[in-house]
Scaffold this active site. Structure first.
Site, short mmCIF file in Angstrom:
data_model
loop_
_atom_site.label_atom_id
_atom_site.label_comp_id
_atom_site.label_asym_id
_atom_site.label_seq_id
_atom_site.Cartn_x
_atom_site.Cartn_y
_atom_site.Cartn_z
N LYS A 47 12.34 3.31 15.89
CA LYS A 47 11.51 3.65 17.03
C LYS A 47 10.04 3.28 16.83
CE LYS A 47 14.25 7.85 17.58
NZ LYS A 47 14.17 9.33 17.46
N GLY A 48 9.66 2.87 15.63
CA GLY A 48 8.25 2.71 15.30
C GLY A 48 7.49 1.69 16.15
N ASP A 113 5.55 -1.06 5.01
CA ASP A 113 5.04 -0.35 3.84
C ASP A 113 5.67 -0.96 2.58
OD1 ASP A 113 3.84 1.55 2.21
OD2 ASP A 113 5.29 3.10 2.66
N PHE A 162 -1.07 8.38 5.52
CA PHE A 162 0.07 8.28 6.43
C PHE A 162 -0.42 8.20 7.87
CE2 PHE A 162 3.89 9.71 8.67
CZ PHE A 162 4.85 8.96 8.02
N VAL A 163 0.09 7.24 8.62
CA VAL A 163 -0.41 6.96 9.97
C VAL A 163 0.56 7.49 11.03
CG1 VAL A 163 -1.25 5.14 11.51
CG2 VAL A 163 -1.44 4.86 9.03
N ASP A 169 5.71 8.04 13.81
CA ASP A 169 5.97 9.48 13.79
C ASP A 169 5.74 10.10 12.42
OD1 ASP A 169 8.34 8.24 12.58
OD2 ASP A 169 9.16 10.27 12.61
N ARG A 175 4.63 10.47 18.16
CA ARG A 175 4.82 9.09 18.61
C ARG A 175 4.05 8.82 19.90
NH1 ARG A 175 9.02 6.76 15.54
NH2 ARG A 175 10.73 8.17 15.07
#
Ligand code: IMP
Ligand code: MG
Length: 186
Positions: A47-48, A113, A162-163, A169, A175
């Site tokens: 879903k990113g 990442d 962490f973004v 999410d 999101r």
């Protein structure tokens, strides 16, 4: 506060909505030039890449100089384990519907990442005989790399934090933030 949030909050902004728009437009200009006159399959990694893929496709659609036609599809991948845990395997949760064989495929991801997700997907797609295969990530965290994964287009490089937001999410939350921010304790 929900249990999932567990004392974590939205921290400093990494890219505001205007900066995201600018980055997406810049990527669209380069991609339009590189795929000029060719049919293009945009393959979003969900879903990113949810927000990024939609905005990039619209930015490409607004240009006269780009691909001859654009098809949008998506594939759902999941990483087992949490970020930071040594290389959890990747699982294909939902395959794409459009045929990759003979297509010019551009994979769109929200953030790369370790590179494990992208490497898994590139291996899978190469077996299907695309005419070409390239990858684009809105965000890249080069310091996190565990495997070589070829990334042809990058929006912005980010550091360790962490973004969240704009499709990314933390435990399925955030999101829908319209901008990109760091997750902060406290
Ligand atoms: P990789 O397989 O380690 O490259 O991680 C890629 C996936 O992990 C991304 O598609 C995201 O779903 C998730 N991920 C990695 N870093 C972050 C982050 O900072 N925020 C949100 N999701 C992340
Ligand atoms: Mg996630």
């Amino acid at each position: 506060m929900t249990a999932a949030q567990g004392g974590l909050q939205v921290g400093r902004t990494i890219l505001n909505t205007g900066q995201i728009r600018h980055t997406v437009e810049r990527l669209a200009a380069t991609i339009a030039r590189d795929y000029r006159g060719k049919p293009l399959l945009l393959l979003a990694v969900l879903k990113g890449a949810l927000c990024f893929a939609v905005d990039l496709a619209r930015a490409l659609g607004g240009r006269a100089d780009g691909p001859s036609e654009i098809v949008m599809d998506y594939i759902c991948l999941q990483r087992y384990g949490t970020r930071g845990s040594a290389g959890g395997p990747v699982r294909l949760a939902k395959d794409c519907a459009f045929s990759v064989s003979g297509a010019h495929v551009l994979v769109l991801d929200g953030i790369v990442d370790s590179g494990l997700t992208l490497e898994f997907l590139q291996t899978l797609l190469r077996q299907r005989g695309p005419a070409s295969l390239r990858s684009c990530a809105l965000l890249d965290r080069p310091a996190g790399r565990q495997v070589e994964a070829s990334l042809d287009y990058v929006g912005e490089a980010v550091g360790d934090g962490f973004v969240i937001g704009y499709g990314l999410d933390y435990k399925e939350l955030y999101r829908n933030l319209p901008y990109l921010a760091e997750l902060r304790e406290g």
